[in-house]
Design an enzyme around this catalytic site. Sequence first.
Site, PDB file in Angstrom:
ATOM      1  N   LYS A   1     -17.217 -91.438  44.580  1.00 48.77           N
ATOM      2  CA  LYS A   1     -18.268 -91.306  45.603  1.00 48.77           C
ATOM      3  C   LYS A   1     -18.223 -92.542  46.480  1.00 48.77           C
ATOM      4  O   LYS A   1     -17.766 -93.603  46.050  1.00 48.77           O
ATOM      5  CB  LYS A   1     -19.644 -91.228  44.932  1.00 48.77           C
ATOM      6  CG  LYS A   1     -20.717 -90.638  45.811  1.00 48.77           C
ATOM      7  CD  LYS A   1     -20.721 -89.132  45.718  1.00 48.77           C
ATOM      8  CE  LYS A   1     -21.678 -88.490  46.682  1.00 48.77           C
ATOM      9  NZ  LYS A   1     -21.830 -87.055  46.399  1.00 48.77           N
TER      10      LYS A   1
ATOM     11  N   ASP B   1     -21.780 -85.931  52.398  1.00 47.49           N
ATOM     12  CA  ASP B   1     -22.965 -85.953  51.528  1.00 47.49           C
ATOM     13  C   ASP B   1     -24.118 -86.234  52.509  1.00 47.49           C
ATOM     14  O   ASP B   1     -23.965 -86.029  53.717  1.00 47.49           O
ATOM     15  CB  ASP B   1     -22.832 -87.036  50.432  1.00 47.49           C
ATOM     16  CG  ASP B   1     -23.891 -86.907  49.349  1.00 47.49           C
ATOM     17  OD1 ASP B   1     -23.751 -86.030  48.477  1.00 47.49           O
ATOM     18  OD2 ASP B   1     -24.893 -87.652  49.370  1.00 47.49           O
TER      19      ASP B   1
HETATM   20  P1  NDP Z   1     -28.398 -83.943  54.657  1.00 48.96           P
HETATM   21  O1  NDP Z   1     -28.256 -85.302  55.208  1.00 48.96           O
HETATM   22  O2  NDP Z   1     -27.795 -82.793  55.393  1.00 48.96           O
HETATM   23  O3  NDP Z   1     -29.937 -83.594  54.427  1.00 48.96           O
HETATM   24  C1  NDP Z   1     -30.715 -84.338  53.563  1.00 48.96           C
HETATM   25  C2  NDP Z   1     -32.122 -83.774  53.556  1.00 48.96           C
HETATM   26  O4  NDP Z   1     -32.861 -84.404  52.542  1.00 48.96           O
HETATM   27  C3  NDP Z   1     -32.865 -84.030  54.844  1.00 48.96           C
HETATM   28  O5  NDP Z   1     -33.816 -83.029  55.045  1.00 48.96           O
HETATM   29  C4  NDP Z   1     -33.519 -85.369  54.574  1.00 48.96           C
HETATM   30  O6  NDP Z   1     -34.666 -85.642  55.344  1.00 48.96           O
HETATM   31  C5  NDP Z   1     -33.875 -85.252  53.112  1.00 48.96           C
HETATM   32  N1  NDP Z   1     -33.800 -86.588  52.481  1.00 48.96           N
HETATM   33  C6  NDP Z   1     -32.683 -87.333  52.316  1.00 48.96           C
HETATM   34  N2  NDP Z   1     -32.975 -88.515  51.742  1.00 48.96           N
HETATM   35  C7  NDP Z   1     -34.296 -88.496  51.548  1.00 48.96           C
HETATM   36  C8  NDP Z   1     -35.199 -89.416  50.989  1.00 48.96           C
HETATM   37  N3  NDP Z   1     -34.796 -90.601  50.503  1.00 48.96           N
HETATM   38  N4  NDP Z   1     -36.496 -89.044  50.933  1.00 48.96           N
HETATM   39  C9  NDP Z   1     -36.902 -87.837  51.410  1.00 48.96           C
HETATM   40  N5  NDP Z   1     -36.094 -86.934  51.954  1.00 48.96           N
HETATM   41  C10 NDP Z   1     -34.819 -87.252  52.023  1.00 48.96           C
HETATM   42  O7  NDP Z   1     -27.804 -84.037  53.180  1.00 48.96           O
HETATM   43  P2  NDP Z   1     -27.283 -82.872  52.228  1.00 48.96           P
HETATM   44  O8  NDP Z   1     -28.087 -81.647  52.444  1.00 48.96           O
HETATM   45  O9  NDP Z   1     -25.822 -82.805  52.364  1.00 48.96           O
HETATM   46  O10 NDP Z   1     -27.578 -83.490  50.787  1.00 48.96           O
HETATM   47  C11 NDP Z   1     -28.832 -83.281  50.116  1.00 48.96           C
HETATM   48  C12 NDP Z   1     -28.647 -83.530  48.627  1.00 48.96           C
HETATM   49  O11 NDP Z   1     -27.637 -82.655  48.119  1.00 48.96           O
HETATM   50  C13 NDP Z   1     -28.192 -84.940  48.234  1.00 48.96           C
HETATM   51  O12 NDP Z   1     -28.729 -85.250  46.959  1.00 48.96           O
HETATM   52  C14 NDP Z   1     -26.669 -84.778  48.088  1.00 48.96           C
HETATM   53  O13 NDP Z   1     -26.121 -85.765  47.251  1.00 48.96           O
HETATM   54  C15 NDP Z   1     -26.613 -83.400  47.453  1.00 48.96           C
HETATM   55  N6  NDP Z   1     -25.358 -82.686  47.566  1.00 48.96           N
HETATM   56  C16 NDP Z   1     -24.740 -82.501  48.778  1.00 48.96           C
HETATM   57  C17 NDP Z   1     -23.565 -81.783  48.840  1.00 48.96           C
HETATM   58  C18 NDP Z   1     -22.915 -81.490  50.138  1.00 48.96           C
HETATM   59  O14 NDP Z   1     -21.882 -80.780  50.119  1.00 48.96           O
HETATM   60  N7  NDP Z   1     -23.418 -81.925  51.276  1.00 48.96           N
HETATM   61  C19 NDP Z   1     -22.905 -81.271  47.624  1.00 48.96           C
HETATM   62  C20 NDP Z   1     -23.681 -81.450  46.411  1.00 48.96           C
HETATM   63  C21 NDP Z   1     -24.836 -82.155  46.407  1.00 48.96           C
HETATM   64  P3  NDP Z   1     -34.576 -86.687  56.563  1.00 48.96           P
HETATM   65  O15 NDP Z   1     -33.666 -86.025  57.563  1.00 48.96           O
HETATM   66  O16 NDP Z   1     -35.969 -86.835  57.007  1.00 48.96           O
HETATM   67  O17 NDP Z   1     -33.974 -87.936  55.987  1.00 48.96           O
HETATM   68  O1  2IT Z   2     -22.269 -84.270  45.632  1.00 51.05           O
HETATM   69  C1  2IT Z   2     -21.297 -83.561  45.957  1.00 51.05           C
HETATM   70  O2  2IT Z   2     -20.760 -82.785  45.154  1.00 51.05           O
HETATM   71  C2  2IT Z   2     -20.811 -83.641  47.342  1.00 51.05           C
HETATM   72  N1  2IT Z   2     -21.401 -84.358  48.132  1.00 51.05           N
HETATM   73  C3  2IT Z   2     -19.596 -82.865  47.740  1.00 51.05           C
HETATM   74  C4  2IT Z   2     -18.355 -83.619  47.412  1.00 51.05           C
HETATM   75  C5  2IT Z   2     -17.073 -83.030  47.938  1.00 51.05           C
HETATM   76  O3  2IT Z   2     -16.052 -83.689  47.717  1.00 51.05           O
HETATM   77  O4  2IT Z   2     -17.069 -81.962  48.543  1.00 51.05           O
END
Ligand code: NDP
Ligand code: 2IT
Length: 447
Positions: free
Chosen positions: A128, A168
């Site tokens: 990561k 992420d």
């Molecule tokens: P984005 O940046 O697209 O969206 C994040 C969302 O979560 C936004 O609505 C944001 O609000 C909110 N958020 C983020 N940090 C905080 C915080 N500290 N407090 C409150 N709200 C928060 O990210 P993703 O959707 O890609 O990721 C969301 C989660 O999913 C994370 O935990 C990530 O690690 C996990 N994840 C992502 C994957 C991916 O493929 N993208 C794969 C697997 C897991 P705001 O805009 O107001 O900050």
């Molecule tokens: O938390 C996760 O699994 C991700 N942010 C996706 C990682 C990836 O390599 O697609």
Amino acid sequence: MAVDEKLASVYADVLERNPGEHEFHQAVREVLESIGPAVAKHPQYVDAKIVPRICEPERQIIFRVPWEDDDGNIHINRAFRVEFNSALGPFKGGLRFHPSVLLGTIKFLGFEQVFKNALTGLPIGGGKGGSDFDPKGRSDREIMRFCQSFMTELHRHIGEYTDVPAGDTGVGTREVGYLFGQYKRITNRYESGVLTGKGLIYGGAQIRTEATGYGTAVFANEMLLSRGSSLDGKTVTVSGSGNVAIYAMEKARQLGAHVVACSDSSGSIYDKDGIDIELVKELKEVWRARIDQYVATRTKARFEPGAQVWGIPCDVAMPCATQNELTGKDAHRLIKNGCVAVAEGANMPTTPEGVQAFLDAGVAFGPGKAANAGGVATSALEMQQNASRDSWSFRHSQQRLEEIMRGIHARCLETADEYGMPGNYVAGANIAAYTRVADAMLALGLI
Ligand code: NDP
Ligand code: 2IT
């Protein structure tokens, strides 16, 4: 739950050698609490010190990222890449850009990633990265300059056979494009497989954008199916409104659910007629607006500043924002309001007290490393397509994603059964993933 006696000294060591990294401690503790029975069953793991080796990243890189904003001011950010474990394949995992990012954040995410990736059954190790850079309010040009500066250092550490980053929080297709452009420019290689989550026009894979959220909803549905029910007709609440949240809502709706709430860090929206997901997409993906803008168009919906969604009654909850966003108190409230299933779209969004409350109440609880593995699994499919210079159809990619999610679900349940903890997806996921990584590490000698 307590850490097994044999593993207590490993955990004490992790605490001592990684001071102040609470999220990393939490992620390690959860796994150590689960894997006691597997360690007892396989004494060869103890002899080879597999557990202490798994808790120590293979390599940790910390670097400076200097960049200039649109007014000519110079900024210095700190960035990380933690290459945690490559027993099963190249290091694989996303990059997070968020002001809260510290080394311990990336270590917790990298540690989770090792197990998640193992659960997919695909040949990917875990890693990561990220930076404490805050993308909010930054122009496109500023984002590009930051990404270029970030890649100017990162490029020497990654490669399609070495380490393959992706998105992420705060890193989506736009950022991956700028990162890939800079990698290509520095190395003079069109090495598509070095990054995943790319745009479709230059080597990206169908359904990668949707994959994490879609996979999370499919996992929720699988848990319900195994209990004689399904998402059809269920009321669902989702936290966040980013990449994972949007597509979790979309797939839940496709599966017949009624999604009534989502949020961002400024507050939550409740729309009893069902969240207008296309509107959320436009607000977040096109305008990069705050979630309160939703009620300007959907005037019957309600925006509550600073509030989370957990007080809103639902059958199924999908935390899709960030770590430790759902506490023990929130869990008790959800249970009291009739919630029967929780699928974690985010990484470690539920606190240990919350997880325990769900397990005690018999709620179907799908931990992130199982429920959100669809994103990284589809990244591995993107690597496969890049390696063979091929590109699959949306339909075929969706079929593969759904098969993989059903496979992960079945693996968790079977393992939980085998170890005498039926229905416990936390134990099932941790033990199934741990034994796969441990077996590979044993086979590869002292690495
Ligand atoms: P984005 O940046 O697209 O969206 C994040 C969302 O979560 C936004 O609505 C944001 O609000 C909110 N958020 C983020 N940090 C905080 C915080 N500290 N407090 C409150 N709200 C928060 O990210 P993703 O959707 O890609 O990721 C969301 C989660 O999913 C994370 O935990 C990530 O690690 C996990 N994840 C992502 C994957 C991916 O493929 N993208 C794969 C697997 C897991 P705001 O805009 O107001 O900050
Ligand atoms: O938390 C996760 O699994 C991700 N942010 C996706 C990682 C990836 O390599 O697609």
